[in-house]
Design an enzyme around this catalytic site. Structure first.
Site, mmCIF file in Angstrom:
data_model
loop_
_atom_site.group_PDB
_atom_site.id
_atom_site.type_symbol
_atom_site.label_atom_id
_atom_site.label_comp_id
_atom_site.label_asym_id
_atom_site.label_seq_id
_atom_site.Cartn_x
_atom_site.Cartn_y
_atom_site.Cartn_z
ATOM 1 N N ASP A 55 2.389 2.516 2.490
ATOM 2 C CA ASP A 55 2.381 3.202 3.781
ATOM 3 C C ASP A 55 3.676 2.934 4.535
ATOM 4 O O ASP A 55 4.315 1.900 4.339
ATOM 5 C CB ASP A 55 1.193 2.735 4.626
ATOM 6 C CG ASP A 55 -0.124 3.221 4.044
ATOM 7 O OD1 ASP A 55 -0.076 4.158 3.236
ATOM 8 O OD2 ASP A 55 -1.171 2.678 4.388
ATOM 9 N N CYS A 97 0.826 -1.212 0.000
ATOM 10 C CA CYS A 97 0.000 0.000 0.000
ATOM 11 C C CYS A 97 0.857 1.257 0.000
ATOM 12 O O CYS A 97 0.327 2.357 -0.142
ATOM 13 C CB CYS A 97 -0.932 0.004 1.213
ATOM 14 S SG CYS A 97 -0.045 0.119 2.767
ATOM 15 N N CYS A 139 -2.433 4.743 6.686
ATOM 16 C CA CYS A 139 -3.880 4.804 6.815
ATOM 17 C C CYS A 139 -4.245 5.040 8.275
ATOM 18 O O CYS A 139 -3.404 4.968 9.159
ATOM 19 C CB CYS A 139 -4.466 3.504 6.324
ATOM 20 S SG CYS A 139 -4.080 2.172 7.447
ATOM 21 N N CYS A 154 -1.881 -3.468 8.346
ATOM 22 C CA CYS A 154 -1.701 -2.187 9.053
ATOM 23 C C CYS A 154 -1.130 -2.463 10.449
ATOM 24 O O CYS A 154 -0.252 -1.742 10.922
ATOM 25 C CB CYS A 154 -3.019 -1.431 9.180
ATOM 26 S SG CYS A 154 -3.998 -1.396 7.684
HETATM 27 FE FE1 FES Z 1 -1.507 0.058 4.388
HETATM 28 FE FE2 FES Z 1 -3.131 0.471 6.441
HETATM 29 S S1 FES Z 1 -3.651 0.418 4.337
HETATM 30 S S2 FES Z 1 -0.974 0.371 6.467
#
Ligand code: FES
Length: 159
Positions: free
Chosen positions: A37, A35, A64, A108
């Protein structure tokens, strides 16, 4: 809204322990290639009753809302834990009262667990503990974000 979403919202209304600990003993940075992140965690230890325990944990996230909520809860849970105890906490332990994460959000929690493990691994690095300037060698989150890690690992260290 599900009760999970409510709990995330609650944690986000007053997120705890955000931002850098200037004189941290350990720093861990990880990213999720899936993602994009990223999360960085700082740990500061202290001596208590003859044991070296986490005095403060903090985080900074490009991520997120779930990752931020989990990190906020996890950094509170980590207080008073030894490095050994912290090492044994799973992503699920770190989510505290958020409860089990929905399947789409499991990574996450793993991002937070990964940052903690990465920080604990780095804790053994004498240069980090002994040289306060060593912290500035760590690339900024933004810089690290642009150096996309390769491979299929879900959570990868970025230092
Ligand atoms: Fe990737 Fe939450 S969507 S860390």
């Amino acid at each position: 809204m599900s009760s999970f979403e409510n709990k995330v919202k609650e944690a986000l209304a007053n997120p705890q322990n955000q931002g850098e600990i200037q004189d941290a003993d350990a720093v861990g940075t990880v990213g999720s290639p899936e993602c994009g992140d990223m999360l960085r965690m700082w740990l500061k230890f202290t001596e208590k009753d003859g044991k070296r325990v986490i005095d403060r944990a903090s985080f900074q996230a490009f991520g997120c809302q779930t990752a931020i909520a989990v990190a906020s809860i996890a950094t509170q849970l980590l207080r008073g834990k030894t490095a050994e105890e912290a090492k044994h906490l799973s992503a699920q332990d770190l989510t505290g009262n958020l409860g089990p994460l929905p399947p789409m959000k499991i990574h996450c929690g793993q991002l937070v667990e990964g940052a903690l493990r990465n920080a604990l691994n780095n804790d053994a690095t004498p240069s980090l503990a002994a040289d306060p300037a060593a912290g500035s060698m760590i690339p900024t989150l933004a810089a690290a974000l642009h150096s996309k890690p390769a491979g299929k690992l879900r959570i990868v260290p970025l230092d």
